[in-house]
Design an enzyme around this catalytic site. Structure first.
Site, PDB file in Angstrom:
ATOM      1  CB  SER A   1       5.366  -1.965  11.803  1.00 33.79           C
ATOM      2  OG  SER A   1       5.319  -0.510  12.142  1.00 33.79           O
TER       3      SER A   1
ATOM      4  CD  GLU B   1      -3.142   5.012   7.017  1.00 33.78           C
ATOM      5  OE1 GLU B   1      -3.327   5.401   5.540  1.00 33.78           O
ATOM      6  OE2 GLU B   1      -1.409   5.028   7.585  1.00 33.78           O
TER       7      GLU B   1
ATOM      8  CE  LYS C   1      -0.225   3.474   4.564  1.00 35.78           C
ATOM      9  NZ  LYS C   1      -0.011   3.201   6.485  1.00 35.78           N
TER      10      LYS C   1
ATOM     11  CG  HIS D   1      -5.896   1.827   5.469  1.00 41.02           C
ATOM     12  ND1 HIS D   1      -5.312   3.160   6.102  1.00 41.02           N
ATOM     13  CD2 HIS D   1      -4.864   1.061   4.957  1.00 41.02           C
ATOM     14  CE1 HIS D   1      -4.348   2.524   6.515  1.00 41.02           C
ATOM     15  NE2 HIS D   1      -3.753   1.034   5.960  1.00 41.02           N
TER      16      HIS D   1
ATOM     17  N   GLY E   1       2.949   2.131  10.437  1.00 40.98           N
ATOM     18  CA  GLY E   1       3.706   3.252  10.614  1.00 40.98           C
ATOM     19  C   GLY E   1       4.717   4.012  11.953  1.00 40.98           C
TER      20      GLY E   1
ATOM     21  CG  ASN F   1      -2.185   1.640   1.432  1.00 36.35           C
ATOM     22  OD1 ASN F   1      -2.172   2.123   0.179  1.00 36.35           O
ATOM     23  ND2 ASN F   1      -2.426   1.284   2.424  1.00 36.35           N
TER      24      ASN F   1
ATOM     25  CD  GLU G   1      -3.542  -2.593   7.183  1.00 35.58           C
ATOM     26  OE1 GLU G   1      -2.202  -3.102   6.678  1.00 35.58           O
ATOM     27  OE2 GLU G   1      -3.754  -1.544   7.442  1.00 35.58           O
TER      28      GLU G   1
END
Ligand code: 13P
Length: 251
Positions: A212, A97, A11, A95, A173, A9, A167
């Site tokens: 990660s 985010e 992003k 996701h 991250g 991904n 996730e």
């Protein structure tokens, strides 16, 4: 047997030049037999990446798509049918985010999930808990609820053509990875929740771990029985590192 999948991904990263370089690196990367490799570039670069990876055996997906299958008057959105038409096969749905920063609700995500399937794309449903939720012992409740939202709306059969990515938000991250056992426990719970409705669907669906993942920890994670590969953020922006993660899934 489920085929392992390693998906990158990207992003909101990249320029025309960096995308060209990464695409070239991926094209030169040997792909272990028996695994699926996918990348999710920013929408702007999807066509460039599809062209650059032609014949390389890497699947290209989108990070987001519209709530309706067909094109129309919906400023700023990309229809899943448009993504399918240019050669996308997968699309991320939910996701963290997008759930947290953009504020996408389960209801909106359900519409995106259905529109993607209707357009011939395979949705990759992302689920995961925040640190606060984990510390409050609510991980399985939160993930279970995110999953139930789709099952209740469309039935278990919807997962015959979907991928699920677990996730944990606290691992994205941050450099903090869920331990292989922590991830396995959630993956097993997801599969069990699906199996209550349909054992065959549960047994076939690919469950990816994200948060990660890097070359150094991938093999251990992918070695767990219910972890069928990974959804990779930062480490997918480097072709050598991503290639090493793919090899870990191939072993
Ligand atoms: P990182 O691998 O950068 O933690 O990101 C994970 C992720 O969000 C993939 O979708």
């Amino acid at each position: 047997m489920r085929r392992p999948m390693v998906a990158g991904n990207w992003k909101m990263h990249g320029t025309r030049a960096s995308v060209a370089e990464l695409t070239q690196g991926l094209g030169e990367m040997p792909i272990p037999s028996g695994i699926e490799v996918a990348v999710f570039p920013p929408a702007l670069f999807i066509s460039q990446v599809i062209d650059g990876l032609e014949g390389k055996g890497i699947i290209v997906g989108a990070q987001n798509s519209a709530v309706q299958p067909e094109q129309g008057a919906l400023t700023g959105e990309v229809a899943p049918s448009q993504l399918a038409e240019v050669g996308c096969k997968l699309v991320l749905v939910g996701h963290s985010e997008r759930r947290q920063i953009i504020g996408e609700s389960d209801e909106v995500l359900n519409r995106k999930f259905a529109a993607a399937q209707k357009s011939g794309l395979t949705p990759v449903l992302c689920v995961g808990e925040t640190l606060e939720e984990r510390e409050a012992g609510k991980t399985l409740e939160v993930v279970g609820r995110q999953l139930s939202s789709v099952i209740d709306a469309f039935g278990i059969a919807a997962f015959a053509n979907a991928v699920i990515a677990y996730e944990p938000v606290w691992a994205i991250g941050t450099g903090l990875t869920a331990s292989p056992q922590q991830a396995q426990d959630v993956h097993a719970a997801i599969r069990k929740q699906l199996a209550v409705k349909d054992a065959e669907v549960a047994n076939k669906v690919q469950l990816l771990y994200g948060g990660s993942v890097k070359a150094a920890n991938a093999a251990e994670l992918f070695g767990m029985p219910d972890i069928d590969g990974g959804l990779i953020g930062g480490a997918s922006l480097n072709a050598d590192e991503f290639g090493a993660i793919c090899r870990a899934a191939g072993n």
